[in-house]
Design an enzyme around this catalytic site. Structure first.
Site, PDB file in Angstrom:
ATOM      1  N   THR A  15       0.879  -1.281   0.075  1.00 17.12           N
ATOM      2  CA  THR A  15       0.012  -0.152  -0.109  1.00 17.12           C
ATOM      3  C   THR A  15       0.985   1.358  -0.070  1.00 17.12           C
ATOM      4  OG1 THR A  15      -1.743  -0.995   1.250  1.00 17.12           O
ATOM      5  CG2 THR A  15      -1.786   1.069   1.313  1.00 17.12           C
ATOM      6  N   ASP A  59       2.102  -7.079  -4.122  1.00 14.51           N
ATOM      7  CA  ASP A  59       1.248  -7.109  -2.631  1.00 14.51           C
ATOM      8  C   ASP A  59       2.000  -7.990  -1.873  1.00 14.51           C
ATOM      9  OD1 ASP A  59      -1.890  -6.802  -1.706  1.00 14.51           O
ATOM     10  OD2 ASP A  59      -0.895  -8.355  -0.729  1.00 14.51           O
ATOM     11  N   SER A  60       2.221  -7.698  -0.779  1.00 15.31           N
ATOM     12  CA  SER A  60       2.992  -8.519   0.245  1.00 15.31           C
ATOM     13  C   SER A  60       2.446  -9.969   0.345  1.00 15.31           C
ATOM     14  CB  SER A  60       3.247  -8.113   1.507  1.00 15.31           C
ATOM     15  OG  SER A  60       2.280  -8.115   2.475  1.00 15.31           O
ATOM     16  N   SER A  61       1.180 -10.208   0.077  1.00 12.74           N
ATOM     17  CA  SER A  61       0.591 -11.540   0.021  1.00 12.74           C
ATOM     18  C   SER A  61       1.382 -12.530  -0.852  1.00 12.74           C
ATOM     19  CB  SER A  61      -0.797 -11.797  -0.193  1.00 12.74           C
ATOM     20  OG  SER A  61      -1.544 -10.899   0.633  1.00 12.74           O
ATOM     21  N   THR A 278       4.144 -21.536  20.993  1.00 16.99           N
ATOM     22  CA  THR A 278       2.837 -21.275  21.630  1.00 16.99           C
ATOM     23  C   THR A 278       1.703 -20.400  20.837  1.00 16.99           C
ATOM     24  OG1 THR A 278       1.534 -20.502  23.619  1.00 16.99           O
ATOM     25  CG2 THR A 278       3.588 -19.192  23.055  1.00 16.99           C
ATOM     26  N   GLN A 279       0.438 -21.017  20.975  1.00 15.98           N
ATOM     27  CA  GLN A 279      -0.413 -19.971  20.324  1.00 15.98           C
ATOM     28  C   GLN A 279      -0.920 -18.767  21.166  1.00 15.98           C
ATOM     29  OE1 GLN A 279      -4.082 -22.410  19.767  1.00 15.98           O
ATOM     30  NE2 GLN A 279      -3.076 -24.332  18.930  1.00 15.98           N
TER      31      GLN A 279
HETATM   32  N1  ASP Z   1      -2.137  -5.908   1.219  1.00  9.85           N
HETATM   33  C1  ASP Z   1      -1.146  -4.874   1.450  1.00  9.85           C
HETATM   34  C2  ASP Z   1       0.298  -5.710   1.588  1.00  9.85           C
HETATM   35  O1  ASP Z   1       0.543  -6.208   2.616  1.00  9.85           O
HETATM   36  C3  ASP Z   1      -1.390  -4.004   2.504  1.00  9.85           C
HETATM   37  C4  ASP Z   1      -0.575  -3.393   3.079  1.00  9.85           C
HETATM   38  O2  ASP Z   1       0.450  -2.833   2.176  1.00  9.85           O
HETATM   39  O3  ASP Z   1      -0.455  -2.636   4.241  1.00  9.85           O
HETATM   40  O4  ASP Z   1       0.982  -5.652   0.496  1.00  9.85           O
END
Ligand code: ASP
Length: 343
Positions: A15, A59-61, A278-279
């Protein structure tokens, strides 16, 4: 290096690097060669700034170990020319990248500060500008001996600086999105930036070594009451699996059913590495404190103490990717390599 600090900004996506396209209102990555158009405040710094980006910002996903290694190489190639590095990164998986980079960058002695934002830079209420500007200031900060103030991989977000491999993203909504539940903040930015010197990493003094490997033969087994043998076995016996982060209850407790303990024993006998994490959000694993963790201890499950899941996973990916002997990996799991756990 000269009197004016030189900082390299590395853009990976997320973002923070987005602007709203005025007609369509769609978020698009902004051109980092024209950084100062977006953030004119940058010209007021007495800091020399350059910027580069990874090949295809994500996107960091979509962040992954290939990019972690590429970031390590970018830092290595530019290490002698800059006083510090600021990595712009999506907040979603920033804690994983910060953890992974701490293992990639062995003997680091310069700041590598990751930051991002919850709202894009172009939005009036953005948190991105403050995060970005202060991250640059921290990366450039030197102590009274002229040495970098923060010679480690750290995350700066919403007025706080954290050790990178201790961080966790806990909010999808708040500007204050990160914490480091088991380690004190490294610095707080108010009117002044106050550094918590005693908790900042002391460099080894050895030359930087960039470790360029991660294995993908690592899994996460998150326990819950009622988990079935088929799920446990599917994970523990997934093809080629070498390392498992076992997310246990409380201080490291797990069911004591025979089928469960036998499955764990079988994995250990097969030479797999199991890290007990641990959770709980805070506190640590203490194997042997309860009967429900004693069996794990006896079988050779390794306590992750107060390590985060993000750091445990990337540490196991790093260790099992390194072609090391079994006892060296076990030793490293029991050691805090980069300050990722309290021993
Ligand atoms: N979905 C975005 C990412 O992690 C959210 C962010 O940038 O904070 O790339």
């Amino acid at each position: 290096m000269g009197v004016t600090p030189k900082i390299l900004i590395i853009y990976t996506g997320g973002t923070i690097g987005m602007v709203e396209e005025p007609t369509t209102k769609m978020l698009q990555p902004f051109d980092f060669t024209h950084l100062t158009n977006q953030i004119p405040e940058l010209t007021k710094f007495n800091i020399e700034l350059d910027s580069i980006a990874i090949d295809n910002p994500v996107d960091s996903s979509n962040m992954n170990p290939v990019i972690w290694v590429a970031l390590g190489r970018m830092i290595e190639q530019n290490y002698d020319d800059y006083d510090g590095f600021v990595i712009l990164h999506g907040s979603d998986t920033m804690a994983y990248t910060a953890s992974a980079l701490s293992f990639v960058l062995e003997n680091l002695s310069k700041p590598v500060i990751l930051t991002g934002s919850q709202l894009p830079i172009g939005v009036i209420r953005t948190d991105g500008k403050e995060n970005f500007l202060t991250a640059i200031e921290i990366a450039a900060a030197r102590n009274e001996n002229g040495l970098p103030m923060v010679p480690e991989v750290a995350v700066y977000f919403e007025y706080k600086l954290y050790r990178g491999n201790r961080t966790h993203k806990f909010s999808a909504e708040n500007f204050e999105a990160f914490d480091s539940p088991n380690y004190p903040v490294l610095a707080e930015a108010g009117v002044h930036i106050k550094y918590n010197q005693a908790n900042i990493w002391t460099p080894t003094g050895l030359p930087l070594k960039v470790n360029q490997w991660f294995s993908d033969n690592v899994a996460l087994l998150f326990l819950f009451p009622g988990i079935s043998p088929k799920i446990v076995t599917a994970i523990l016996e997934a093809p080629n699996i070498q390392g498992i982060v076992l997310k246990t209850f409380g201080s490291g407790n797990a069911p004591t059913y025979n089928w469960f303990l036998e499955a764990i024993q079988k994995s250990i006998d097969a030479g797999k590495f199991i890290y007990n994490v641990t959770q709980c959000h805070t506190g640590k694993v203490e194997q042997g404190r309860y009967e429900t963790s004693m069996a794990l201890l006896e079988m050779g499950v390794i306590s992750g103490r107060d390590i985060t899941t993000e750091a445990a996973l990337s540490k196991l990916m790093y260790l099992t990717g390194a072609n090391l002997d079994e006892d060296v990996i076990i030793d490293a799991m029991n050691t805090s390599l980069r300050g990722e756990m309290t021993i």
